[in-house]
Design a protein around this motif. Structure first.
Motif, PDB file in Angstrom:
ATOM      1  N   GLN A 230       0.075   5.028  17.394  1.00 54.63           N
ATOM      2  CA  GLN A 230       0.669   4.835  18.590  1.00 54.63           C
ATOM      3  C   GLN A 230       2.266   4.958  18.534  1.00 54.63           C
ATOM      4  N   LEU A 231       3.002   5.346  19.482  1.00 53.67           N
ATOM      5  CA  LEU A 231       4.324   5.221  19.569  1.00 53.67           C
ATOM      6  C   LEU A 231       5.088   4.100  20.322  1.00 53.67           C
ATOM      7  N   VAL A 232       5.948   3.413  19.588  1.00 55.52           N
ATOM      8  CA  VAL A 232       6.831   2.125  20.374  1.00 55.52           C
ATOM      9  C   VAL A 232       8.286   2.587  20.451  1.00 55.52           C
ATOM     10  N   ILE A 233       8.690   2.560  21.673  1.00 58.94           N
ATOM     11  CA  ILE A 233      10.049   2.874  21.880  1.00 58.94           C
ATOM     12  C   ILE A 233      10.764   1.823  22.588  1.00 58.94           C
ATOM     13  N   VAL A 234      11.660   0.765  21.425  1.00 55.39           N
ATOM     14  CA  VAL A 234      12.339  -0.149  21.761  1.00 55.39           C
ATOM     15  C   VAL A 234      13.490   0.192  22.454  1.00 55.39           C
ATOM     16  N   GLY A 235      14.264  -0.539  23.618  1.00 52.92           N
ATOM     17  CA  GLY A 235      15.237  -0.202  24.353  1.00 52.92           C
ATOM     18  C   GLY A 235      15.290  -0.625  25.505  1.00 52.92           C
ATOM     19  N   LYS A 236      16.410  -0.927  26.149  1.00 57.23           N
ATOM     20  CA  LYS A 236      16.645  -1.533  27.606  1.00 57.23           C
ATOM     21  C   LYS A 236      15.910  -0.507  28.508  1.00 57.23           C
ATOM     22  N   ALA A 237      15.238  -1.208  29.422  1.00 56.35           N
ATOM     23  CA  ALA A 237      14.610  -0.166  30.204  1.00 56.35           C
ATOM     24  C   ALA A 237      15.446  -0.062  31.591  1.00 56.35           C
ATOM     25  N   TYR A 239      17.480   3.462  33.797  1.00 55.75           N
ATOM     26  CA  TYR A 239      17.132   4.886  34.416  1.00 55.75           C
ATOM     27  C   TYR A 239      16.816   6.155  33.155  1.00 55.75           C
ATOM     28  N   PHE A 240      17.456   6.019  32.179  1.00 56.70           N
ATOM     29  CA  PHE A 240      17.243   6.904  31.181  1.00 56.70           C
ATOM     30  C   PHE A 240      15.759   6.724  30.383  1.00 56.70           C
ATOM     31  N   GLN A 241      15.462   5.543  30.345  1.00 55.01           N
ATOM     32  CA  GLN A 241      14.034   5.278  29.823  1.00 55.01           C
ATOM     33  C   GLN A 241      13.060   5.640  30.754  1.00 55.01           C
ATOM     34  N   ASN A 242      13.451   5.395  31.956  1.00 51.33           N
ATOM     35  CA  ASN A 242      12.293   5.505  33.129  1.00 51.33           C
ATOM     36  C   ASN A 242      11.855   6.838  33.043  1.00 51.33           C
ATOM     37  N   ARG A 243      12.749   7.736  32.783  1.00 46.69           N
ATOM     38  CA  ARG A 243      12.270   9.173  32.845  1.00 46.69           C
ATOM     39  C   ARG A 243      11.481   9.650  31.524  1.00 46.69           C
ATOM     40  N   ILE A 244      11.462   8.876  30.444  1.00 53.44           N
ATOM     41  CA  ILE A 244      10.684   9.090  29.356  1.00 53.44           C
ATOM     42  C   ILE A 244       9.287   8.416  29.719  1.00 53.44           C
ATOM     43  N   ARG A 245       9.329   7.223  30.563  1.00 53.29           N
ATOM     44  CA  ARG A 245       8.323   6.508  30.836  1.00 53.29           C
ATOM     45  C   ARG A 245       7.304   7.482  31.854  1.00 53.29           C
ATOM     46  N   ASP A 246       8.309   8.245  32.906  1.00 53.44           N
ATOM     47  CA  ASP A 246       7.345   9.172  33.804  1.00 53.44           C
ATOM     48  C   ASP A 246       7.024  10.166  33.081  1.00 53.44           C
ATOM     49  N   LEU A 247       7.566  10.905  31.799  1.00 60.49           N
ATOM     50  CA  LEU A 247       7.060  12.064  31.123  1.00 60.49           C
ATOM     51  C   LEU A 247       5.739  11.532  30.448  1.00 60.49           C
ATOM     52  N   VAL A 248       5.969  10.265  30.066  1.00 63.33           N
ATOM     53  CA  VAL A 248       4.635   9.672  29.155  1.00 63.33           C
ATOM     54  C   VAL A 248       3.320   9.783  30.255  1.00 63.33           C
ATOM     55  N   GLN A 249       3.565   9.381  31.286  1.00 63.42           N
ATOM     56  CA  GLN A 249       2.779   9.104  32.321  1.00 63.42           C
ATOM     57  C   GLN A 249       2.132  10.510  32.801  1.00 63.42           C
ATOM     58  N   LYS A 250       2.990  11.516  33.120  1.00 60.28           N
ATOM     59  CA  LYS A 250       2.476  12.653  33.329  1.00 60.28           C
ATOM     60  C   LYS A 250       1.717  13.523  32.375  1.00 60.28           C
ATOM     61  N   GLY A 252      -0.190  11.910  30.268  1.00 62.30           N
ATOM     62  CA  GLY A 252      -1.652  11.248  30.254  1.00 62.30           C
ATOM     63  C   GLY A 252      -1.476  10.345  28.896  1.00 62.30           C
ATOM     64  N   LEU A 253      -0.430   9.946  28.440  1.00 62.90           N
ATOM     65  CA  LEU A 253      -0.321   9.474  27.194  1.00 62.90           C
ATOM     66  C   LEU A 253       0.006   7.667  27.411  1.00 62.90           C
ATOM     67  N   ASN A 254      -0.309   7.204  28.441  1.00 64.65           N
ATOM     68  CA  ASN A 254      -0.046   5.831  28.736  1.00 64.65           C
ATOM     69  C   ASN A 254      -0.508   4.698  27.427  1.00 64.65           C
ATOM     70  N   GLY A 255      -1.736   5.312  27.286  1.00 63.18           N
ATOM     71  CA  GLY A 255      -2.496   4.360  26.294  1.00 63.18           C
ATOM     72  C   GLY A 255      -2.075   4.609  24.762  1.00 63.18           C
ATOM     73  N   CYS A 256      -1.251   5.420  24.612  1.00 62.43           N
ATOM     74  CA  CYS A 256      -0.445   5.904  23.086  1.00 62.43           C
ATOM     75  C   CYS A 256       0.995   5.333  22.904  1.00 62.43           C
ATOM     76  N   VAL A 257       1.534   5.067  24.096  1.00 58.75           N
ATOM     77  CA  VAL A 257       3.132   4.634  24.103  1.00 58.75           C
ATOM     78  C   VAL A 257       3.277   3.245  24.742  1.00 58.75           C
ATOM     79  N   ARG A 258       4.111   2.425  23.874  1.00 60.55           N
ATOM     80  CA  ARG A 258       4.458   1.112  24.344  1.00 60.55           C
ATOM     81  C   ARG A 258       5.951   1.093  24.601  1.00 60.55           C
ATOM     82  N   PHE A 259       6.379   0.449  25.514  1.00 64.84           N
ATOM     83  CA  PHE A 259       7.952   0.152  26.020  1.00 64.84           C
ATOM     84  C   PHE A 259       8.156  -1.200  25.971  1.00 64.84           C
TER      85      PHE A 259
END
Length: 374
Positions: A230-237, A239-250, A252-259
């Protein structure tokens, strides 16, 4: 000698700059120097600093950073305090700041990455802001009696960019602050953030130069025997982190990444300690603090070989080219397949951290003040 320090960033209010300023002043007081110090603060952090020596006094300088009020008001307040030497711990030195002064330049990230990807501003506003940055930085370095920076890499970067005599630039390494030792239920912390082991950990912001897109690509490239990571990305939510979240969703890795967002220090220490490895794919750093924090907690570090990272981490990390996923994957597989290497990195990392002390930074900075005014 009467020395002023612009401490408007002091404390958590100023994030990384705030920690640097706070620890510098704290350890300067511990040295009990003969010099007098005037600490300039805002209303928001006025109570955060309480002098422990009569030679340290406070002055209110309630001017927001990067504003016209700062340009107008800060030089006046500094002149009224009658300091002999001023220290600005950031490049935002007012254009008409009284001299002499020293300035700390932590990095030239905005110089190397002047990209619209790194801002939410419109094109015209961003262009104006970036021009203001370049003018302020150039003038600060040109007028400073001494420039303090936090790594030899950044010293050479400043020298290359501005062409100044290297004797004008002094390196004072930063350090790692220990997290508070508290009784925390480790399994409950992992459960709280829905983190399963084993996991790779990243701590920091998601600005473009942090290169977090490559971590998403890494997950997509994992062979079957490592797909459980699993990948855990710790940091403030933001605009920039939201772009990474969108990339994770596209991907299909939502189950593998935690924010988990912001994590309190006591819980963050758990995330460091329990991580399979800390991974840091940054393209540019002035010092690189998070990998050192990981080392302090006995976590193996996989790091980019860019910028200052080899200087700061030495032989205590496994390095990879941040521009390609292949090297990241090779470093991860090397760690997986060599148990002895894991322990070697842990031992070397804990020794590496001991090289960096805030006391040393304070002593070096005090010598800069004394040499400048000599």
């Amino acid at each position: 000698m009467r020395i002023g320090i612009d401490a408007r960033f002091y404390g958590p209010l100023g994030k990384g700059l705030g920690r640097y300023t706070e620890r510098l002043i704290h350890h300067l007081q511990a040295l009990k120097p003969a010099e007098e110090f005037v600490i300039f603060l805002r209303k928001e952090n006025w109570e955060a600093f309480q002098p422990t020596l009569p030679t340290f006094t406070k002055v209110l300088a309630d001017f927001p950073w990067y504003t016209l009020a700062e340009q107008r008001g800060m030089p006046r307040v500094v002149a009224e305090a009658k300091v002999d030497l001023m220290h600005y711990p950031h490049f935002n030195v007012p254009f008409f700041a009284p001299r002499p002064f020293v300035v700390t330049i932590h990095d030239l990230i905005l110089t190397h990455f002047p990209t619209r990807r790194a801002t939410t501003l419109g094109p015209l506003k961003y262009a104006a802001k970036h021009l203001g940055y370049r003018l302020t930085l150039s003038r600060a370095v040109a007028r400073a009696a001494k420039v303090i920076t936090v790594s030899e890499f950044t010293k050479q970067d400043i020298r290359s960019y501005f062409g100044y005599d290297p004797k004008k630039i002094v390196v004072t390494y930063e350090a790692v602050d220990p997290f508070p030792e508290t009784m925390v239920d480790m399994p409950k912390v992992l459960e709280k953030y829905d983190i399963r082991q084993p996991y790779l950990l990243y701590v920091g912001n998601a600005y473009p130069h942090k290169n977090l897109e490559k971590l998403v690509t890494l997950l997509q490239s994992l062979p079957a025997e490592q797909a459980h990571l699993q990948l855990v990305i710790v940091g403030k939510a933001d605009y920039f982190q939201n772009r990474i979240r969108d990339l994770v969703q596209k991907a299909g890795l939502n189950g593998c990444v935690r924010f988990p967002g912001y994590v309190p220090d006591a819980e963050l220490s758990v995330l460091y300690r329990q991580a399979h490895a800390f991974i840091f794919p940054s393209l540019y750093e002035g010092f690189g603090l998070p990998p050192l924090e990981a080392m302090a907690y006995g976590t193996p570090v996989l790091s980019s070989d860019a910028a200052c990272m080899k200087e700061i981490l030495g032989t205590a990390a496994l390095y990879f080219n941040p521009n390609e996923t292949r090297g990241m994957l090779a470093a991860l597989q090397q760690l997986e397949r060599t148990p002895a290497l894991r322990q070697q990195l842990i031992t070397a990392g804990q020794a590496q951290v001991l090289q960096y002390r805030w006391k040393n930074l304070a002593e070096s900075t005090l010598r800069v003040y004394q040499d400048t005014f000599a």
